[in-house]
Design a protein around this motif. Structure first.
Motif, PDB file in Angstrom:
ATOM      1  N   GLN A  42      93.816 -19.586 -44.545  1.00 50.37           N
ATOM      2  CA  GLN A  42      93.796 -19.830 -43.105  1.00 50.37           C
ATOM      3  C   GLN A  42      92.480 -19.379 -42.477  1.00 50.37           C
ATOM      4  O   GLN A  42      91.998 -19.987 -41.522  1.00 50.37           O
ATOM      5  N   ALA A  43      91.853 -18.335 -43.028  1.00 50.90           N
ATOM      6  CA  ALA A  43      90.543 -17.909 -42.526  1.00 50.90           C
ATOM      7  C   ALA A  43      89.488 -18.966 -42.849  1.00 50.90           C
ATOM      8  O   ALA A  43      88.585 -19.212 -42.050  1.00 50.90           O
ATOM      9  N   GLN A  44      89.600 -19.598 -44.016  1.00 51.27           N
ATOM     10  CA  GLN A  44      88.681 -20.683 -44.364  1.00 51.27           C
ATOM     11  C   GLN A  44      88.864 -21.869 -43.415  1.00 51.27           C
ATOM     12  O   GLN A  44      87.880 -22.501 -43.007  1.00 51.27           O
ATOM     13  N   CYS A  45      90.112 -22.142 -43.041  1.00 54.16           N
ATOM     14  CA  CYS A  45      90.375 -23.224 -42.076  1.00 54.16           C
ATOM     15  C   CYS A  45      89.752 -22.889 -40.721  1.00 54.16           C
ATOM     16  O   CYS A  45      89.082 -23.722 -40.119  1.00 54.16           O
ATOM     17  N   ALA A  46      89.969 -21.661 -40.259  1.00 55.33           N
ATOM     18  CA  ALA A  46      89.449 -21.247 -38.954  1.00 55.33           C
ATOM     19  C   ALA A  46      87.926 -21.277 -38.927  1.00 55.33           C
ATOM     20  O   ALA A  46      87.327 -21.584 -37.890  1.00 55.33           O
ATOM     21  N   ALA A  47      87.289 -20.990 -40.063  1.00 53.03           N
ATOM     22  CA  ALA A  47      85.828 -20.978 -40.140  1.00 53.03           C
ATOM     23  C   ALA A  47      85.253 -22.383 -40.351  1.00 53.03           C
ATOM     24  O   ALA A  47      84.034 -22.542 -40.363  1.00 53.03           O
ATOM     25  N   GLY A  48      86.119 -23.392 -40.538  1.00 53.40           N
ATOM     26  CA  GLY A  48      85.648 -24.752 -40.757  1.00 53.40           C
ATOM     27  C   GLY A  48      85.160 -25.001 -42.173  1.00 53.40           C
ATOM     28  O   GLY A  48      84.542 -26.026 -42.446  1.00 53.40           O
ATOM     29  N   ILE A  49      85.463 -24.106 -43.106  1.00 51.37           N
ATOM     30  CA  ILE A  49      85.055 -24.265 -44.504  1.00 51.37           C
ATOM     31  C   ILE A  49      85.864 -25.371 -45.164  1.00 51.37           C
ATOM     32  O   ILE A  49      85.343 -26.151 -45.954  1.00 51.37           O
ATOM     33  N   VAL A  50      87.147 -25.430 -44.840  1.00 49.96           N
ATOM     34  CA  VAL A  50      88.053 -26.461 -45.347  1.00 49.96           C
ATOM     35  C   VAL A  50      88.671 -27.145 -44.136  1.00 49.96           C
ATOM     36  O   VAL A  50      89.044 -26.493 -43.160  1.00 49.96           O
ATOM     37  N   ASP A  51      88.776 -28.481 -44.204  1.00 60.09           N
ATOM     38  CA  ASP A  51      89.358 -29.242 -43.106  1.00 60.09           C
ATOM     39  C   ASP A  51      90.876 -29.084 -43.122  1.00 60.09           C
ATOM     40  O   ASP A  51      91.525 -29.401 -44.127  1.00 60.09           O
ATOM     41  N   CYS A  52      91.423 -28.536 -42.038  1.00 59.99           N
ATOM     42  CA  CYS A  52      92.856 -28.269 -41.947  1.00 59.99           C
ATOM     43  C   CYS A  52      93.381 -28.719 -40.589  1.00 59.99           C
ATOM     44  O   CYS A  52      92.605 -29.050 -39.692  1.00 59.99           O
ATOM     45  N   GLY A  53      94.681 -28.657 -40.430  1.00 59.35           N
ATOM     46  CA  GLY A  53      95.319 -29.016 -39.172  1.00 59.35           C
ATOM     47  C   GLY A  53      95.324 -27.874 -38.182  1.00 59.35           C
ATOM     48  O   GLY A  53      94.343 -27.134 -38.064  1.00 59.35           O
ATOM     49  N   PRO A  54      96.442 -27.670 -37.485  1.00 50.25           N
ATOM     50  CA  PRO A  54      96.499 -26.698 -36.391  1.00 50.25           C
ATOM     51  C   PRO A  54      96.272 -25.241 -36.795  1.00 50.25           C
ATOM     52  O   PRO A  54      95.981 -24.413 -35.949  1.00 50.25           O
ATOM     53  N   ILE A  55      96.347 -24.933 -38.084  1.00 50.52           N
ATOM     54  CA  ILE A  55      96.104 -23.549 -38.508  1.00 50.52           C
ATOM     55  C   ILE A  55      94.676 -23.132 -38.173  1.00 50.52           C
ATOM     56  O   ILE A  55      94.381 -21.953 -38.008  1.00 50.52           O
TER      57      ILE A  55
END
Length: 172
Positions: A42-55
């Motif tokens: 989830q930290a990778q998602c928040a940092a934009g490292i991995v493309d994720c949904g609302p997390i």
């Protein structure tokens, strides 16, 4: 424009925006905690490292009933965290690794659990205390090497829920 028309327009705009204003603050009520280092999924998602949904917008919100073993905590909104096929970056770590939790709402803590390959490798007693804003634990990963997925669980003392975080690591 007439005064009554301006008043009508202002009232109509306010009514149109009011539901949005009422909904936005509600999401922050779900804010709690996640593993910030090494970067959890989830930290990778928040940092934009991995493309994720609302997390991406609420990495601290992966909450579910105690006893689950999924990265999403059983939360369908965050199901992408369970997808091992996504390009999660694996942090290079040693066999003893320090994990840091970041909390946005600090609940009294029953314990923290760490799993590697479905096997529990550590339990840290929370003593029913409210944690500080960040907490770090050094965990022995149990002799594994290579790419691994660590499941970190923060079990809350006064509810039936826990918070979940998966961390991809490459153990040297």
């Amino acid at each position: 424009m007439k005064k009554s028309t301006r008043r009508f327009t202002a009232v109509a705009a306010g009514i149109g925006i009011a539901p949005l204003v009422a909904v936005v603050p509600a999401t922050s009520a779900y804010a709690h905690g996640y593993v910030s280092a090494p970067k959890s999924r989830q930290a990778q998602c928040a940092a934009g490292i991995v493309d994720c949904g609302p997390i991406k917008w609420e990495p601290q919100s992966v909450e579910g009933p105690k006893g689950l073993r999924s990265c999403s905590g059983g939360n369908a909104r965050f199901a992408e965290l369970d997808d091992d096929g996504k390009p999660w970056q694996a942090a290079a770590v040693g066999r003893r690794t320090t994990f840091t939790w970041t909390f946005t709402a600090r609940h009294r803590t029953l314990n923290y659990e760490y799993y590697v390959g479905g096997r529990r490798v550590a339990v840290i007693d929370g003593r029913g205390q409210q944690p500080p804003a960040t907490v770090s634990h050094t965990v022995d990963l149990g002799g594994v090497t290579g790419r691994q997925k660590v499941l970190a669980v923060w079990n809350i003392a006064d509810t039936a829920n826990a918070f979940y975080a998966c961390i991809d690591v490459n153990v040297r």
